[in-house]
Design a protein around this motif. Structure first.
Motif, PDB file in Angstrom:
ATOM      1  N   LYS A   4     -13.688   3.133  -2.574  1.00 56.36           N
ATOM      2  CA  LYS A   4     -13.110   1.885  -2.458  1.00 56.36           C
ATOM      3  C   LYS A   4     -12.120   1.834  -1.771  1.00 56.36           C
ATOM      4  CE  LYS A   4     -11.886  -1.948  -5.554  1.00 56.36           C
ATOM      5  NZ  LYS A   4     -11.848  -2.702  -6.743  1.00 56.36           N
ATOM      6  N   TYR A   5     -11.040   2.757  -1.802  1.00 51.98           N
ATOM      7  CA  TYR A   5     -10.000   2.659  -0.854  1.00 51.98           C
ATOM      8  C   TYR A   5      -9.716   3.638   0.172  1.00 51.98           C
ATOM      9  CZ  TYR A   5      -8.410  -0.697  -4.401  1.00 51.98           C
ATOM     10  OH  TYR A   5      -8.122  -1.928  -5.180  1.00 51.98           O
ATOM     11  N   MET A   6      -9.735   3.722   1.168  1.00 54.39           N
ATOM     12  CA  MET A   6      -9.969   4.502   2.506  1.00 54.39           C
ATOM     13  C   MET A   6      -8.351   4.765   2.928  1.00 54.39           C
ATOM     14  SD  MET A   6     -12.797   5.665   2.521  1.00 54.39           S
ATOM     15  CE  MET A   6     -12.722   6.739   4.003  1.00 54.39           C
ATOM     16  N   VAL A   7      -8.027   5.871   2.794  1.00 56.91           N
ATOM     17  CA  VAL A   7      -6.436   6.275   3.136  1.00 56.91           C
ATOM     18  C   VAL A   7      -6.511   6.534   4.881  1.00 56.91           C
ATOM     19  CG1 VAL A   7      -4.309   7.502   3.185  1.00 56.91           C
ATOM     20  CG2 VAL A   7      -5.686   6.690   1.020  1.00 56.91           C
ATOM     21  N   ARG A   8      -5.811   5.772   5.657  1.00 57.24           N
ATOM     22  CA  ARG A   8      -5.875   5.901   6.961  1.00 57.24           C
ATOM     23  C   ARG A   8      -4.307   5.947   7.384  1.00 57.24           C
ATOM     24  NH1 ARG A   8     -10.620   3.469   6.710  1.00 57.24           N
ATOM     25  NH2 ARG A   8     -12.043   4.477   8.046  1.00 57.24           N
ATOM     26  N   LEU A   9      -3.606   7.351   7.396  1.00 61.18           N
ATOM     27  CA  LEU A   9      -1.985   7.208   7.463  1.00 61.18           C
ATOM     28  C   LEU A   9      -1.804   7.055   9.153  1.00 61.18           C
ATOM     29  CD1 LEU A   9      -1.277  10.334   5.408  1.00 61.18           C
ATOM     30  CD2 LEU A   9      -0.903   8.119   4.750  1.00 61.18           C
ATOM     31  N   ASN A  68      -5.344   4.436  -4.002  1.00 60.62           N
ATOM     32  CA  ASN A  68      -5.213   3.016  -4.313  1.00 60.62           C
ATOM     33  C   ASN A  68      -3.929   2.364  -4.121  1.00 60.62           C
ATOM     34  OD1 ASN A  68      -5.068   0.344  -5.674  1.00 60.62           O
ATOM     35  ND2 ASN A  68      -5.958   0.922  -7.623  1.00 60.62           N
ATOM     36  N   ARG A  69      -2.881   3.079  -4.650  1.00 59.28           N
ATOM     37  CA  ARG A  69      -1.499   2.651  -4.613  1.00 59.28           C
ATOM     38  C   ARG A  69      -1.089   2.729  -3.211  1.00 59.28           C
ATOM     39  NH1 ARG A  69       2.383   4.679  -8.936  1.00 59.28           N
ATOM     40  NH2 ARG A  69       1.721   2.701  -9.720  1.00 59.28           N
ATOM     41  N   ARG A  70      -1.467   3.625  -2.374  1.00 62.37           N
ATOM     42  CA  ARG A  70      -1.263   3.652  -0.755  1.00 62.37           C
ATOM     43  C   ARG A  70      -1.712   2.430  -0.106  1.00 62.37           C
ATOM     44  NH1 ARG A  70      -0.209   2.549   3.327  1.00 62.37           N
ATOM     45  NH2 ARG A  70      -0.358   4.157   5.183  1.00 62.37           N
ATOM     46  N   VAL A  71      -3.035   2.093  -0.485  1.00 63.56           N
ATOM     47  CA  VAL A  71      -3.641   1.144   0.302  1.00 63.56           C
ATOM     48  C   VAL A  71      -3.145  -0.262  -0.177  1.00 63.56           C
ATOM     49  CG1 VAL A  71      -5.871  -0.199   0.582  1.00 63.56           C
ATOM     50  CG2 VAL A  71      -5.733   2.256   0.870  1.00 63.56           C
ATOM     51  N   THR A  72      -2.872  -0.477  -1.575  1.00 58.04           N
ATOM     52  CA  THR A  72      -2.392  -1.724  -1.954  1.00 58.04           C
ATOM     53  C   THR A  72      -0.915  -2.054  -1.823  1.00 58.04           C
ATOM     54  OG1 THR A  72      -2.529  -1.010  -4.445  1.00 58.04           O
ATOM     55  CG2 THR A  72      -4.493  -1.869  -3.349  1.00 58.04           C
ATOM     56  N   GLU A  73      -0.219  -1.055  -2.357  1.00 60.51           N
ATOM     57  CA  GLU A  73       1.329  -0.963  -2.392  1.00 60.51           C
ATOM     58  C   GLU A  73       2.129  -0.491  -1.323  1.00 60.51           C
ATOM     59  OE1 GLU A  73       2.064  -0.338  -6.405  1.00 60.51           O
ATOM     60  OE2 GLU A  73       0.534  -1.287  -7.105  1.00 60.51           O
ATOM     61  N   GLY A  74       1.549   0.225  -0.783  1.00 62.30           N
ATOM     62  CA  GLY A  74       2.329   0.930   0.430  1.00 62.30           C
ATOM     63  C   GLY A  74       2.694   2.717   0.274  1.00 62.30           C
ATOM     64  N   CYS A  75       3.106   3.212   1.176  1.00 66.50           N
ATOM     65  CA  CYS A  75       3.444   4.672   1.304  1.00 66.50           C
ATOM     66  C   CYS A  75       4.442   5.021   0.305  1.00 66.50           C
ATOM     67  CB  CYS A  75       3.701   5.126   2.873  1.00 66.50           C
ATOM     68  SG  CYS A  75       3.730   6.829   2.880  1.00 66.50           S
ATOM     69  N   ALA A  76       5.559   4.273   0.370  1.00 69.12           N
ATOM     70  CA  ALA A  76       6.662   4.587  -0.552  1.00 69.12           C
ATOM     71  C   ALA A  76       6.455   4.506  -2.016  1.00 69.12           C
ATOM     72  CB  ALA A  76       7.851   3.595  -0.339  1.00 69.12           C
ATOM     73  N   LEU A  77       5.828   3.546  -2.489  1.00 67.21           N
ATOM     74  CA  LEU A  77       5.313   3.591  -3.953  1.00 67.21           C
ATOM     75  C   LEU A  77       4.318   4.565  -4.226  1.00 67.21           C
ATOM     76  CD1 LEU A  77       5.278  -0.076  -4.898  1.00 67.21           C
ATOM     77  CD2 LEU A  77       6.663   1.672  -5.887  1.00 67.21           C
ATOM     78  N   ALA A  78       3.430   4.777  -3.102  1.00 64.72           N
ATOM     79  CA  ALA A  78       2.409   5.969  -3.339  1.00 64.72           C
ATOM     80  C   ALA A  78       3.117   7.302  -3.675  1.00 64.72           C
ATOM     81  CB  ALA A  78       1.343   5.924  -2.153  1.00 64.72           C
ATOM     82  N   LEU A  79       4.058   7.656  -2.663  1.00 65.42           N
ATOM     83  CA  LEU A  79       4.901   8.827  -2.834  1.00 65.42           C
ATOM     84  C   LEU A  79       5.902   8.834  -4.107  1.00 65.42           C
ATOM     85  CD1 LEU A  79       5.718   9.467   0.821  1.00 65.42           C
ATOM     86  CD2 LEU A  79       4.026  10.778  -0.679  1.00 65.42           C
ATOM     87  N   ASN A  80       6.429   8.083  -4.302  1.00 64.44           N
ATOM     88  CA  ASN A  80       7.666   7.745  -5.238  1.00 64.44           C
ATOM     89  C   ASN A  80       7.106   7.462  -6.606  1.00 64.44           C
ATOM     90  OD1 ASN A  80       9.438   8.941  -3.393  1.00 64.44           O
ATOM     91  ND2 ASN A  80       9.572   7.062  -2.535  1.00 64.44           N
ATOM     92  N   GLY A  81       6.164   6.699  -6.800  1.00 69.46           N
ATOM     93  CA  GLY A  81       5.548   6.018  -8.003  1.00 69.46           C
ATOM     94  C   GLY A  81       6.524   4.754  -8.319  1.00 69.46           C
ATOM     95  N   GLN A  82       6.278   4.123  -9.305  1.00 68.07           N
ATOM     96  CA  GLN A  82       7.139   2.969  -9.577  1.00 68.07           C
ATOM     97  C   GLN A  82       8.051   3.361 -10.460  1.00 68.07           C
ATOM     98  OE1 GLN A  82       4.335  -0.128 -10.906  1.00 68.07           O
ATOM     99  NE2 GLN A  82       6.020  -1.821 -10.807  1.00 68.07           N
ATOM    100  N   GLN A  83       9.197   2.785 -10.228  1.00 70.18           N
ATOM    101  CA  GLN A  83      10.370   3.159 -11.410  1.00 70.18           C
ATOM    102  C   GLN A  83      10.578   2.373 -12.253  1.00 70.18           C
ATOM    103  OE1 GLN A  83      12.029   5.848 -10.526  1.00 70.18           O
ATOM    104  NE2 GLN A  83      10.606   6.155  -8.840  1.00 70.18           N
TER     105      GLN A  83
END
Length: 147
Positions: A4-9, A68-83
């Motif tokens: 569903k979500y394809m990551v293209r960095l 999913n998080r990388r595509v919908t919320e961005g790289c920073a949240l995908a790496l660090n998670g939600q605080q």
């Protein structure tokens, strides 16, 4: 299987992930997520989710969530998670409330005892109405924290 979500960095995001891996920056979760993103990148290696999950000893759902998080919320949240905004439970006491516990613990033990037990200390705190009720484990953790 169709993803569903394809990551293209982008080059910048790929560089951030590589820097995390190269310099061992961040938590172990951040480190693993950087690995996952690099392996999930459709334009680089394009590993399958199952292969990534086996390589990093996690579930396929974890790979899907990072993707999913990388595509919908961005790289920073995908790496660090939600605080968290605040801790899951607020502390019920502070240093001022713990002072009587420590004073009671440092005082003389009850008559007939060489030393007081945590349960007796908890009972004494309840009898003196310092607290309504308390478990001996809470007393132990508090005393351990304060030294």
């Amino acid at each position: 299987m169709h993803k569903k979500y394809m990551v293209r960095l982008a080059d910048e995001a790929r560089g951030i992930c590589q820097q995390i891996l190269k310099h061992l920056k961040g938590s172990s979760q951040t480190f693993r997520r950087a690995h996952i993103l690099l392996k999930a990148d459709a334009e680089a290696s394009g590993w399958s989710d199952v292969k990534i999950a086996e390589a990093f000893d996690c579930r396929v759902q974890t790979i899907e969530q990072v993707r999913n998080r990388r595509v919908t919320e961005g790289c920073a949240l995908a790496l660090n998670g939600q605080q968290r905004q605040e801790p899951p439970t607020r502390p019920t006491r502070d240093g001022e409330a713990e002072a009587p516990w420590i004073a009671l613990r440092l005082g003389k033990p009850p008559v007939g005892d060489g030393h007081g037990t945590l349960q007796r200390l908890a009972d004494a705190l309840g009898a003196l109405e310092v607290v309504a009720s308390i478990r001996h484990e809470t007393v132990r953790k508090t005393l351990k924290k304060t030294g």
